[in-house]
Design a protein around this motif. Structure first.
Motif, PDB file in Angstrom:
ATOM      1  N   GLN A 157     -12.997 -33.391 -35.386  1.00  0.00           N
ATOM      2  CA  GLN A 157     -12.033 -34.755 -35.303  1.00  0.00           C
ATOM      3  C   GLN A 157     -10.839 -34.573 -34.490  1.00  0.00           C
ATOM      4  O   GLN A 157      -9.924 -33.503 -34.859  1.00  0.00           O
ATOM      5  N   LEU A 158     -10.808 -35.119 -33.400  1.00  0.00           N
ATOM      6  CA  LEU A 158      -9.701 -34.993 -32.647  1.00  0.00           C
ATOM      7  C   LEU A 158      -8.450 -36.070 -32.861  1.00  0.00           C
ATOM      8  O   LEU A 158      -8.773 -37.119 -32.979  1.00  0.00           O
ATOM      9  N   THR A 159      -7.158 -35.450 -33.246  1.00  0.00           N
ATOM     10  CA  THR A 159      -6.254 -36.242 -33.555  1.00  0.00           C
ATOM     11  C   THR A 159      -4.834 -36.206 -32.621  1.00  0.00           C
ATOM     12  O   THR A 159      -4.661 -34.902 -32.218  1.00  0.00           O
ATOM     13  N   ILE A 160      -4.578 -37.261 -32.135  1.00  0.00           N
ATOM     14  CA  ILE A 160      -3.321 -37.497 -31.298  1.00  0.00           C
ATOM     15  C   ILE A 160      -2.314 -37.947 -32.126  1.00  0.00           C
ATOM     16  O   ILE A 160      -2.372 -39.041 -32.447  1.00  0.00           O
ATOM     17  N   ARG A 161      -1.115 -37.421 -32.479  1.00  0.00           N
ATOM     18  CA  ARG A 161       0.042 -37.902 -33.044  1.00  0.00           C
ATOM     19  C   ARG A 161       1.317 -37.916 -32.378  1.00  0.00           C
ATOM     20  O   ARG A 161       1.254 -37.102 -31.330  1.00  0.00           O
ATOM     21  N   GLY A 162       1.851 -39.024 -32.401  1.00  0.00           N
ATOM     22  CA  GLY A 162       3.373 -38.993 -31.715  1.00  0.00           C
ATOM     23  C   GLY A 162       4.377 -39.505 -32.282  1.00  0.00           C
ATOM     24  O   GLY A 162       4.337 -40.532 -33.587  1.00  0.00           O
ATOM     25  N   GLN A 166       5.968 -44.033 -34.587  1.00  0.00           N
ATOM     26  CA  GLN A 166       5.302 -42.839 -34.443  1.00  0.00           C
ATOM     27  C   GLN A 166       3.704 -43.554 -34.623  1.00  0.00           C
ATOM     28  O   GLN A 166       3.686 -44.522 -34.910  1.00  0.00           O
ATOM     29  N   PHE A 167       2.639 -42.693 -34.313  1.00  0.00           N
ATOM     30  CA  PHE A 167       1.490 -43.058 -34.195  1.00  0.00           C
ATOM     31  C   PHE A 167       0.492 -41.933 -34.501  1.00  0.00           C
ATOM     32  O   PHE A 167       0.789 -40.954 -34.380  1.00  0.00           O
ATOM     33  N   SER A 168      -0.932 -42.423 -35.003  1.00  0.00           N
ATOM     34  CA  SER A 168      -1.718 -41.224 -35.235  1.00  0.00           C
ATOM     35  C   SER A 168      -3.144 -42.064 -34.928  1.00  0.00           C
ATOM     36  O   SER A 168      -3.352 -42.967 -35.056  1.00  0.00           O
ATOM     37  N   ARG A 169      -3.777 -41.440 -33.751  1.00  0.00           N
ATOM     38  CA  ARG A 169      -4.948 -41.966 -33.137  1.00  0.00           C
ATOM     39  C   ARG A 169      -6.179 -40.772 -33.357  1.00  0.00           C
ATOM     40  O   ARG A 169      -5.812 -39.627 -32.892  1.00  0.00           O
ATOM     41  N   THR A 170      -7.347 -41.186 -33.878  1.00  0.00           N
ATOM     42  CA  THR A 170      -8.292 -40.279 -34.103  1.00  0.00           C
ATOM     43  C   THR A 170      -9.613 -40.512 -33.548  1.00  0.00           C
ATOM     44  O   THR A 170     -10.109 -41.744 -33.493  1.00  0.00           O
ATOM     45  N   PHE A 171     -10.374 -39.442 -32.924  1.00  0.00           N
ATOM     46  CA  PHE A 171     -11.626 -39.744 -32.434  1.00  0.00           C
ATOM     47  C   PHE A 171     -12.514 -38.730 -33.019  1.00  0.00           C
ATOM     48  O   PHE A 171     -12.089 -37.391 -33.298  1.00  0.00           O
ATOM     49  N   VAL A 172     -13.731 -38.995 -33.472  1.00  0.00           N
ATOM     50  CA  VAL A 172     -14.615 -38.155 -33.942  1.00  0.00           C
ATOM     51  C   VAL A 172     -15.475 -37.696 -32.837  1.00  0.00           C
ATOM     52  O   VAL A 172     -15.988 -38.784 -32.258  1.00  0.00           O
ATOM     53  N   ARG A 179     -15.517 -41.396 -41.355  1.00  0.00           N
ATOM     54  CA  ARG A 179     -14.401 -40.887 -41.056  1.00  0.00           C
ATOM     55  C   ARG A 179     -13.911 -41.892 -39.723  1.00  0.00           C
ATOM     56  O   ARG A 179     -12.771 -42.183 -39.693  1.00  0.00           O
ATOM     57  N   ALA A 180     -14.880 -42.001 -38.901  1.00  0.00           N
ATOM     58  CA  ALA A 180     -14.539 -42.928 -37.615  1.00  0.00           C
ATOM     59  C   ALA A 180     -13.970 -44.430 -38.025  1.00  0.00           C
ATOM     60  O   ALA A 180     -13.231 -44.984 -37.402  1.00  0.00           O
ATOM     61  N   ALA A 181     -14.833 -44.806 -39.209  1.00  0.00           N
ATOM     62  CA  ALA A 181     -14.250 -46.229 -39.451  1.00  0.00           C
ATOM     63  C   ALA A 181     -13.024 -46.269 -39.994  1.00  0.00           C
ATOM     64  O   ALA A 181     -12.474 -47.338 -39.723  1.00  0.00           O
ATOM     65  N   LYS A 182     -12.793 -45.240 -40.733  1.00  0.00           N
ATOM     66  CA  LYS A 182     -11.394 -45.226 -41.478  1.00  0.00           C
ATOM     67  C   LYS A 182     -10.237 -44.994 -40.440  1.00  0.00           C
ATOM     68  O   LYS A 182      -9.027 -45.422 -40.701  1.00  0.00           O
ATOM     69  N   GLY A 183     -10.500 -44.232 -39.276  1.00  0.00           N
ATOM     70  CA  GLY A 183      -9.598 -43.887 -38.426  1.00  0.00           C
ATOM     71  C   GLY A 183      -9.441 -44.946 -37.331  1.00  0.00           C
ATOM     72  O   GLY A 183      -8.826 -44.738 -36.132  1.00  0.00           O
ATOM     73  N   GLY A 184      -9.586 -46.238 -37.553  1.00  0.00           N
ATOM     74  CA  GLY A 184      -9.699 -47.364 -36.484  1.00  0.00           C
ATOM     75  C   GLY A 184      -8.398 -47.416 -36.034  1.00  0.00           C
ATOM     76  O   GLY A 184      -7.796 -47.720 -34.684  1.00  0.00           O
TER      77      GLY A 184
END
Length: 151
Positions: A75-80, A99-105, A24-29
């Motif tokens: 999974q922490l997700t920040i969307r704007g 818009q954006f989406s940033r993910t941190f596991v 999941r971390a690799a895909k959320g780059g």
């Protein structure tokens, strides 16, 4: 065909969840937007370096209403997402309004403490909780000779 990974070692039992987290971390780059920092911050009580972490995202132009922070399954997700202001007539537009989406596991024991937005920077504070140390003695059961021999 079975995929072999570093965690496929037969001595590492029950680590399938970690493999899924790594995937999941690799895909959320993402594409690098918005830029962010991760830092270890001083304990507010005594100023010492602690297990407090801060993720800071540069979100200039986004208001609190344009941002959403969720935590689901580590999974922490920040969307704007900004609303396009139709009343404004730009001659040149150099400030991103996409818009954006940033993910941190997050690892086990990491807890989200707070989130604040000031001066175009979104700061999310995290704390690593100390895991409880557990030592348990396992008793060895007694079997009869016939059962031990498989008869």
């Amino acid at each position: 065909m079975t995929r072999m990974t570093a965690l496929s070692n037969p001595l590492l039992l029950g680590f399938e969840d970690i493999e899924r987290l790594i995937d999941r971390a690799a895909k959320g780059g993402g594409d690098g937007y918005p830029p962010y920092n991760i830092e270890r911050i001083a304990d507010p009580n005594d100023g010492s370096v602690s297990d407090l972490l801060r993720i800071t995202l540069a979100v200039a132009g986004f208001s609190r209403d344009d941002l959403e922070i969720t935590l689901e399954d580590k999974q922490l997700t920040i969307r704007g997402k900004q609303q396009d202001d139709k009343a404004r007539d730009f001659i040149y537009r150099g400030i991103a309004s996409r818009q954006f989406s940033r993910t941190f596991v997050l690892a086990d024991g990491i807890e989200v403490k707070s989130a604040d937005l000031a001066n175009g920077l979104l700061a999310i504070d995290l704390q690593r909780l100390e895991p409880e140390r557990l030592i348990r003695r396992i008793e060895i059961g007694r079997t009869t000779g016939a059962k031990a021999n498989g008869t």
